[in-house]
Design a protein around this motif. Sequence first.
Motif, mmCIF file in Angstrom:
data_model
loop_
_atom_site.group_PDB
_atom_site.id
_atom_site.type_symbol
_atom_site.label_atom_id
_atom_site.label_comp_id
_atom_site.label_asym_id
_atom_site.label_seq_id
_atom_site.Cartn_x
_atom_site.Cartn_y
_atom_site.Cartn_z
ATOM 1 N N UNK A 56 0.830 -1.192 0.000
ATOM 2 C CA UNK A 56 0.000 0.000 0.000
ATOM 3 C C UNK A 56 0.872 1.253 0.000
ATOM 4 N N UNK A 57 0.479 2.264 -0.765
ATOM 5 C CA UNK A 57 1.155 3.563 -0.645
ATOM 6 C C UNK A 57 0.968 4.130 0.755
ATOM 7 N N UNK A 58 1.968 4.792 1.255
ATOM 8 C CA UNK A 58 1.913 5.314 2.625
ATOM 9 C C UNK A 58 0.791 6.312 2.815
ATOM 10 N N UNK A 59 0.491 7.090 1.778
ATOM 11 C CA UNK A 59 -0.531 8.130 1.944
ATOM 12 C C UNK A 59 -1.913 7.524 2.171
ATOM 13 N N UNK A 60 -2.160 6.329 1.606
ATOM 14 C CA UNK A 60 -3.454 5.675 1.835
ATOM 15 C C UNK A 60 -3.568 5.229 3.291
ATOM 16 N N UNK A 61 -2.472 4.705 3.849
ATOM 17 C CA UNK A 61 -2.494 4.261 5.246
ATOM 18 C C UNK A 61 -2.691 5.445 6.178
ATOM 19 N N UNK A 62 -1.953 6.539 5.935
ATOM 20 C CA UNK A 62 -2.090 7.718 6.784
ATOM 21 C C UNK A 62 -3.477 8.326 6.624
ATOM 22 N N UNK A 63 -3.974 8.364 5.395
ATOM 23 C CA UNK A 63 -5.324 8.890 5.171
ATOM 24 C C UNK A 63 -6.353 8.061 5.948
ATOM 25 N N UNK A 64 -6.201 6.732 5.938
ATOM 26 C CA UNK A 64 -7.148 5.863 6.642
ATOM 27 C C UNK A 64 -7.094 6.094 8.144
ATOM 28 N N UNK A 65 -5.881 6.210 8.697
ATOM 29 C CA UNK A 65 -5.737 6.419 10.132
ATOM 30 C C UNK A 65 -6.350 7.744 10.570
ATOM 31 N N UNK A 66 -6.240 8.756 9.722
ATOM 32 C CA UNK A 66 -6.767 10.077 10.071
ATOM 33 C C UNK A 66 -8.271 10.156 9.846
ATOM 34 N N UNK A 67 -8.750 9.560 8.753
ATOM 35 C CA UNK A 67 -10.138 9.757 8.344
ATOM 36 C C UNK A 67 -11.114 8.835 9.070
ATOM 37 N N UNK A 68 -10.665 7.671 9.541
ATOM 38 C CA UNK A 68 -11.592 6.743 10.189
ATOM 39 C C UNK A 68 -12.274 7.341 11.414
ATOM 40 N N UNK A 69 -11.536 7.970 12.344
ATOM 41 C CA UNK A 69 -12.243 8.576 13.488
ATOM 42 C C UNK A 69 -13.201 9.678 13.054
ATOM 43 N N UNK A 70 -12.776 10.503 12.090
ATOM 44 C CA UNK A 70 -13.649 11.570 11.596
ATOM 45 C C UNK A 70 -14.901 10.966 10.971
ATOM 46 N N UNK A 71 -14.722 9.886 10.212
ATOM 47 C CA UNK A 71 -15.856 9.233 9.560
ATOM 48 C C UNK A 71 -16.851 8.672 10.558
ATOM 49 N N UNK A 72 -16.345 8.075 11.645
ATOM 50 C CA UNK A 72 -17.239 7.527 12.662
ATOM 51 C C UNK A 72 -18.058 8.626 13.346
ATOM 52 N N UNK A 73 -17.403 9.757 13.641
ATOM 53 C CA UNK A 73 -18.106 10.869 14.282
ATOM 54 C C UNK A 73 -19.164 11.431 13.339
ATOM 55 N N UNK A 74 -18.779 11.669 12.079
ATOM 56 C CA UNK A 74 -19.736 12.196 11.098
ATOM 57 C C UNK A 74 -20.896 11.231 10.890
ATOM 58 N N UNK A 75 -20.593 9.957 10.803
ATOM 59 C CA UNK A 75 -21.633 8.959 10.573
ATOM 60 C C UNK A 75 -22.669 8.978 11.695
ATOM 61 N N UNK A 76 -22.194 9.040 12.933
ATOM 62 C CA UNK A 76 -23.124 9.046 14.064
ATOM 63 C C UNK A 76 -23.929 10.344 14.113
ATOM 64 N N UNK A 77 -23.299 11.474 13.836
ATOM 65 C CA UNK A 77 -24.002 12.751 13.877
ATOM 66 C C UNK A 77 -25.084 12.823 12.804
ATOM 67 N N UNK A 78 -24.738 12.419 11.577
ATOM 68 C CA UNK A 78 -25.700 12.488 10.469
ATOM 69 C C UNK A 78 -26.840 11.512 10.699
ATOM 70 N N UNK A 79 -26.523 10.289 11.159
ATOM 71 C CA UNK A 79 -27.574 9.309 11.421
ATOM 72 C C UNK A 79 -28.478 9.782 12.558
ATOM 73 N N UNK A 80 -27.897 10.407 13.576
ATOM 74 C CA UNK A 80 -28.712 10.926 14.677
ATOM 75 C C UNK A 80 -29.642 12.026 14.176
#
Length: 225
Positions: free
Chosen positions: A181-205
């Motif tokens: 895997x390219x390093x930028x994909x791994x770093x992007x995943x590590x950074x974006x996953x927490x943001x995605x979980x927060x956004x997902x819960x807020x929008x669903x709520x």
Amino acid sequence: MSSKTMIGMMLVLVVMMVVMMFRAQIGQALDFVFKYIAFDGQYPVLTLVIAGVIMITFSTIVRSLMTDPIKMARNQQIQSDFNKEFRQARIENNLFKMKKLQEMQPQIMAMSMEASTQQMKTMPITMVVLMPVYAWVWYFLIAGVDATTGVEGVYFTATNPPLVDIPWAADFDLNTTIWFFPSWIIIYTLVSMPIGQIENRLIRYFLLNRKLKELDRLAQRAEIE
């Protein structure tokens, strides 16, 4: 697997293949819009975060709008209660209760499969937007001339690659690969996953709350009538 799900998966594969074949052209075209979050290559991690937020927000909104929030919340609550009761029956060694719950397992698995199928239906729509954004991120991070496509980088050069400081290394090149895997994909995943979980819960709520208020209004109107 239903025919609609298989068609959706085929569409996803087609989109991925097209984007991979024309990623240089797609990235260059999208740079007209996304150049405003590139910051001339000065803050590559911030650019990755903003691009990730854009992709996650779009996919979360599409998934939320195409699913019934009431039904999803109900199914999740049923599955949670089922797992809780099953664990309690194991702890108490209640064989009769465990047998009854095992008989209900096919219904619970069907509910879980239905939720997975619903997510698969939204995947072709989200991939049409997400994959081109990935193509732009690749275009943004090109340092020098790419050996595969021959495209020359706009924001970085061979002597000035996208370097960042991370916990395990200083001046780390985002274009290096870790395993496959390219390093930028791994770093992007590590950074974006927490943001995605927060956004997902807020929008669903928000959508669930709006749906419940709408049902309350309908119930009040029915009582008045």
